[in-house]
Design a protein around this motif. Structure first.
Motif: not given
Length: 139
Positions: A83-95
């Motif tokens: 799970r990481i935070q992805v900046a391009r999606y608003g910093g949301v954590k995703m798998i």
């Protein structure tokens, strides 16, 4: 490092995968996202529809987890997930899938085979893939 860059290139060229993080030495992350769902993600980003983005990314995460578990159980290849935070999606954590290409015996053919296997495993999802594709059709 060269194999990680090669793998990133073939992920970028495949219409149903999304490179999440570019290679850092021999590590990179990516996920299976059908082309129609990628278009919906782009539209949601442009419309700043954070609720729809969250719904889509949650389903993609569940599909990623499904694929990763099945791939591990089948035993032909192994890709971990994280799970990481992805900046391009608003910093949301995703798998996402997480790959560390440290084995010198890994061939370019092995890398193509991993993506092909993940595509097949995604098709076995009776819940998450149909839900994602349904969202993309509705919109």
């Amino acid at each position: 490092i060269e194999k990680a860059e090669y793998f990133a290139d073939i992920i970028n060229q495949h219409e149903d995968f999304e490179l999440v993080t570019k290679p850092e030495l021999c590590l990179l992350t990516y996920r299976y996202v059908p082309k129609s769902v990628q278009a919906l993600l782009t539209k949601s980003l442009l419309n700043a529809d954070s609720a729809q983005l969250a719904d889509i990314n949650l389903l993609i995460g569940k599909l990623t987890k499904f694929i990763q578990k099945r791939q591990r159980e089948d035993g032909r290849s192994f890709v971990s997930r994280t799970r990481i935070q992805v900046a391009r999606y608003g910093g949301v954590k995703m798998i996402v899938f997480r790959v560390v290409l440290a084995n010198p015996l890994t061939s370019k053919e092995n890398l193509h085979d991993i993506l092909a296997e993940q595509c097949l495993l995604a098709q076995e999802s009776e819940k998450f893939l149909p839900q994602l594709l349904s969202l993309a059709k509705i919109d």
